[in-house]
Scaffold this motif. Sequence first.
Motif, mmCIF file in Angstrom:
data_model
loop_
_atom_site.group_PDB
_atom_site.id
_atom_site.type_symbol
_atom_site.label_atom_id
_atom_site.label_comp_id
_atom_site.label_asym_id
_atom_site.label_seq_id
_atom_site.Cartn_x
_atom_site.Cartn_y
_atom_site.Cartn_z
ATOM 1 N N GLU A 186 32.647 42.523 33.417
ATOM 2 C CA GLU A 186 32.995 41.265 34.082
ATOM 3 C C GLU A 186 33.298 41.538 35.543
ATOM 4 O OE1 GLU A 186 36.769 38.196 34.029
ATOM 5 O OE2 GLU A 186 35.937 38.828 32.102
ATOM 6 N N MET A 187 32.654 40.769 36.417
ATOM 7 C CA MET A 187 32.873 40.927 37.851
ATOM 8 C C MET A 187 33.053 39.568 38.507
ATOM 9 S SD MET A 187 30.225 44.021 38.836
ATOM 10 C CE MET A 187 28.756 43.038 38.573
ATOM 11 N N TRP A 188 34.189 39.382 39.193
ATOM 12 C CA TRP A 188 34.418 38.193 39.991
ATOM 13 C C TRP A 188 33.901 38.509 41.392
ATOM 14 C CZ3 TRP A 188 40.087 36.276 38.735
ATOM 15 C CH2 TRP A 188 40.204 36.101 37.347
ATOM 16 N N LEU A 189 32.775 37.926 41.758
ATOM 17 C CA LEU A 189 32.087 38.300 42.988
ATOM 18 C C LEU A 189 32.736 37.720 44.237
ATOM 19 C CD1 LEU A 189 28.524 37.887 41.512
ATOM 20 C CD2 LEU A 189 29.659 40.044 42.047
ATOM 21 N N GLY A 190 33.366 36.552 44.119
ATOM 22 C CA GLY A 190 34.126 35.999 45.223
ATOM 23 C C GLY A 190 33.273 35.501 46.381
ATOM 24 N N VAL A 191 33.906 35.450 47.542
ATOM 25 C CA VAL A 191 33.279 34.826 48.713
ATOM 26 C C VAL A 191 33.155 35.842 49.839
ATOM 27 C CG1 VAL A 191 34.180 32.562 48.077
ATOM 28 C CG2 VAL A 191 35.490 34.012 49.644
ATOM 29 N N SER A 192 32.226 35.566 50.756
ATOM 30 C CA SER A 192 31.961 36.486 51.859
ATOM 31 C C SER A 192 33.169 36.634 52.781
ATOM 32 C CB SER A 192 30.738 36.003 52.645
ATOM 33 O OG SER A 192 30.929 34.670 53.111
ATOM 34 N N TRP A 193 33.940 35.560 52.936
ATOM 35 C CA TRP A 193 35.100 35.601 53.826
ATOM 36 C C TRP A 193 36.084 36.696 53.414
ATOM 37 C CZ3 TRP A 193 36.278 33.631 58.448
ATOM 38 C CH2 TRP A 193 37.619 33.626 58.857
ATOM 39 N N TYR A 194 36.152 36.971 52.121
ATOM 40 C CA TYR A 194 37.065 38.001 51.619
ATOM 41 C C TYR A 194 36.316 39.248 51.137
ATOM 42 C CZ TYR A 194 40.761 34.575 52.086
ATOM 43 O OH TYR A 194 41.651 33.666 52.597
ATOM 44 N N GLN A 221 30.670 36.168 37.841
ATOM 45 C CA GLN A 221 31.459 34.948 37.988
ATOM 46 C C GLN A 221 32.014 34.768 39.403
ATOM 47 O OE1 GLN A 221 33.154 36.641 33.993
ATOM 48 N NE2 GLN A 221 34.328 34.790 34.477
ATOM 49 N N ASP A 222 32.540 33.564 39.653
ATOM 50 C CA ASP A 222 33.301 33.269 40.874
ATOM 51 C C ASP A 222 32.447 33.444 42.121
ATOM 52 O OD1 ASP A 222 35.973 32.482 41.760
ATOM 53 O OD2 ASP A 222 36.071 34.446 42.735
ATOM 54 N N SER A 223 31.180 33.079 42.042
ATOM 55 C CA SER A 223 30.267 33.346 43.152
ATOM 56 C C SER A 223 29.859 32.085 43.903
ATOM 57 C CB SER A 223 29.007 34.043 42.642
ATOM 58 O OG SER A 223 28.053 34.177 43.674
ATOM 59 N N LEU A 242 22.697 40.504 24.680
ATOM 60 C CA LEU A 242 24.049 39.978 24.846
ATOM 61 C C LEU A 242 24.446 39.055 23.702
ATOM 62 C CD1 LEU A 242 24.089 39.019 28.647
ATOM 63 C CD2 LEU A 242 24.889 41.145 27.576
ATOM 64 N N GLU A 243 25.737 39.038 23.426
ATOM 65 C CA GLU A 243 26.331 38.057 22.524
ATOM 66 C C GLU A 243 27.055 36.971 23.310
ATOM 67 O OE1 GLU A 243 28.960 40.111 19.937
ATOM 68 O OE2 GLU A 243 27.395 41.323 19.004
ATOM 69 N N SER A 244 27.485 37.316 24.516
ATOM 70 C CA SER A 244 28.316 36.428 25.315
ATOM 71 C C SER A 244 27.929 36.553 26.776
ATOM 72 C CB SER A 244 29.800 36.790 25.118
ATOM 73 O OG SER A 244 30.647 35.989 25.914
ATOM 74 N N LEU A 245 27.873 35.405 27.470
ATOM 75 C CA LEU A 245 27.480 35.367 28.873
ATOM 76 C C LEU A 245 28.419 34.432 29.621
ATOM 77 C CD1 LEU A 245 25.410 35.935 31.206
ATOM 78 C CD2 LEU A 245 24.130 33.947 30.352
ATOM 79 N N ALA A 246 28.902 34.886 30.779
ATOM 80 C CA ALA A 246 29.779 34.060 31.603
ATOM 81 C C ALA A 246 29.222 33.946 33.011
ATOM 82 C CB ALA A 246 31.188 34.650 31.645
ATOM 83 N N LEU A 247 28.924 32.722 33.417
ATOM 84 C CA LEU A 247 28.509 32.416 34.786
ATOM 85 C C LEU A 247 29.469 31.379 35.350
ATOM 86 C CD1 LEU A 247 24.645 32.125 34.200
ATOM 87 C CD2 LEU A 247 25.929 34.126 34.961
ATOM 88 N N SER A 248 30.719 31.553 35.055
ATOM 89 C CA SER A 248 31.752 30.570 35.339
ATOM 90 C C SER A 248 32.437 30.819 36.678
ATOM 91 C CB SER A 248 32.796 30.623 34.222
ATOM 92 O OG SER A 248 33.332 31.944 34.101
ATOM 93 N N MET A 249 33.348 29.906 37.031
ATOM 94 C CA MET A 249 34.280 30.036 38.154
ATOM 95 C C MET A 249 33.629 29.904 39.531
ATOM 96 S SD MET A 249 36.477 33.283 36.698
ATOM 97 C CE MET A 249 37.566 33.318 38.132
ATOM 98 N N GLY A 250 32.315 29.679 39.564
ATOM 99 C CA GLY A 250 31.626 29.642 40.846
ATOM 100 C C GLY A 250 31.059 28.278 41.191
ATOM 101 N N TYR A 310 33.242 25.047 46.010
ATOM 102 C CA TYR A 310 34.150 26.176 46.199
ATOM 103 C C TYR A 310 34.282 26.941 44.889
ATOM 104 C CZ TYR A 310 37.451 22.989 43.938
ATOM 105 O OH TYR A 310 38.053 22.115 43.063
ATOM 106 N N VAL A 311 34.654 28.192 44.988
ATOM 107 C CA VAL A 311 34.837 29.022 43.798
ATOM 108 C C VAL A 311 36.275 28.893 43.330
ATOM 109 C CG1 VAL A 311 33.062 30.604 44.601
ATOM 110 C CG2 VAL A 311 35.465 31.108 45.089
ATOM 111 N N ALA A 312 36.519 29.349 42.098
ATOM 112 C CA ALA A 312 37.843 29.192 41.506
ATOM 113 C C ALA A 312 38.872 30.118 42.132
ATOM 114 C CB ALA A 312 37.761 29.441 39.998
ATOM 115 N N VAL A 313 38.467 31.339 42.485
ATOM 116 C CA VAL A 313 39.397 32.334 43.034
ATOM 117 C C VAL A 313 38.814 32.912 44.307
ATOM 118 C CG1 VAL A 313 40.567 34.541 42.643
ATOM 119 C CG2 VAL A 313 40.287 32.922 40.744
ATOM 120 N N SER A 314 39.542 32.791 45.399
ATOM 121 C CA SER A 314 39.085 33.381 46.654
ATOM 122 C C SER A 314 40.223 34.167 47.296
ATOM 123 C CB SER A 314 38.530 32.317 47.604
ATOM 124 O OG SER A 314 39.452 31.271 47.813
#
Length: 315
Positions: A186-194, A221-223, A242-250, A310-314
């Motif tokens: 799991e990787m929260w990719l975030g935003v370029s500003w951070y 996620q979070d992209s 895969l059994e589970s996939l998350a493309l959430s928070m972005g 906007y993403v969920a976590v920045s």
Amino acid sequence: MDYSEFDDRVDDLSEGTYAGLPIVPAPEEEGEEIPAADRVAWRLSVPSYEDELFEDCLAGFLQRVDGAAVRALIIGEWADASGDDGSVVQVLVDNADRFPELRSVFLGAMTREECEISWIQQGDVTPLLEAFPLLERLEVRGGSGLELRRVRHGNLRVLRFETGGLPAAVVRGVGACDLPALEYLEMWLGVSWYGGDATVADLEPILSGERLPALRHLGLQDSEFQDEIAAAVASAPVVARLESLALSMGALGDTGAEALLSGQPLTHLKRLDLHHHYLSDAMMDRVREALPGAEIDLSGQETGTEHERYVAVSE
């Protein structure tokens, strides 16, 4: 593995469970009743307003607790968390021989009141994998200064990065590692500003799955470019296992969801996590209809134009 235990983990892990063990703070006083060292997940934390160094905190912990039996460590706040240069990792590595049974580490379990996620200053976490060859679970919060070099680790099953901006070099590092036992990434990719400067091209070695034969859950996620990620995932070889996939928070919108549904079959998935998204009601219905046998999280529907997303976590 119950993947739901990782959902929206943004707490300080000061209570509840971690790695299947009840969380207990490190004992601070002599004579304090101490549970069996292998039956709990120990949380070590040094509030920033105190002068104590993490090195001294760990030394005190090892005076009271049998480190040879410890299986899980949660590292919370440490002095000057926004200015640390990886010394916490070095302290753990220097004491690796004191923790022969260590299997799980969470590094940086802080609340935003203690330190904003994108202010947490991490360093190179590769030495943790090198010093603890039996480690099964590594989770890191905070992406500033974070590094991961190519390494082979035969026992790691869970690797998670919670960040408001994950450096592209770390993404490429994950793709270059040989992790034959890894089940959950799991990787929260975030935003370029951070500092979240990864691109879809940086994800290609991960999406190929060549070095991840045991992977069963993938979270990208979070992209800000969640639509592009969804399009890449739609044809990624790793998805078939895969059994589970998350493309959430972005910033996932109808364009990304359309690409995902138009790609390879996803009906084998047991779970699809898309929470915090910009899908229309009609597209949400299409996703549900396409995967009738899967558990689908479409909570957190947001609205706004592509430039307003906007993403969920920045920060």
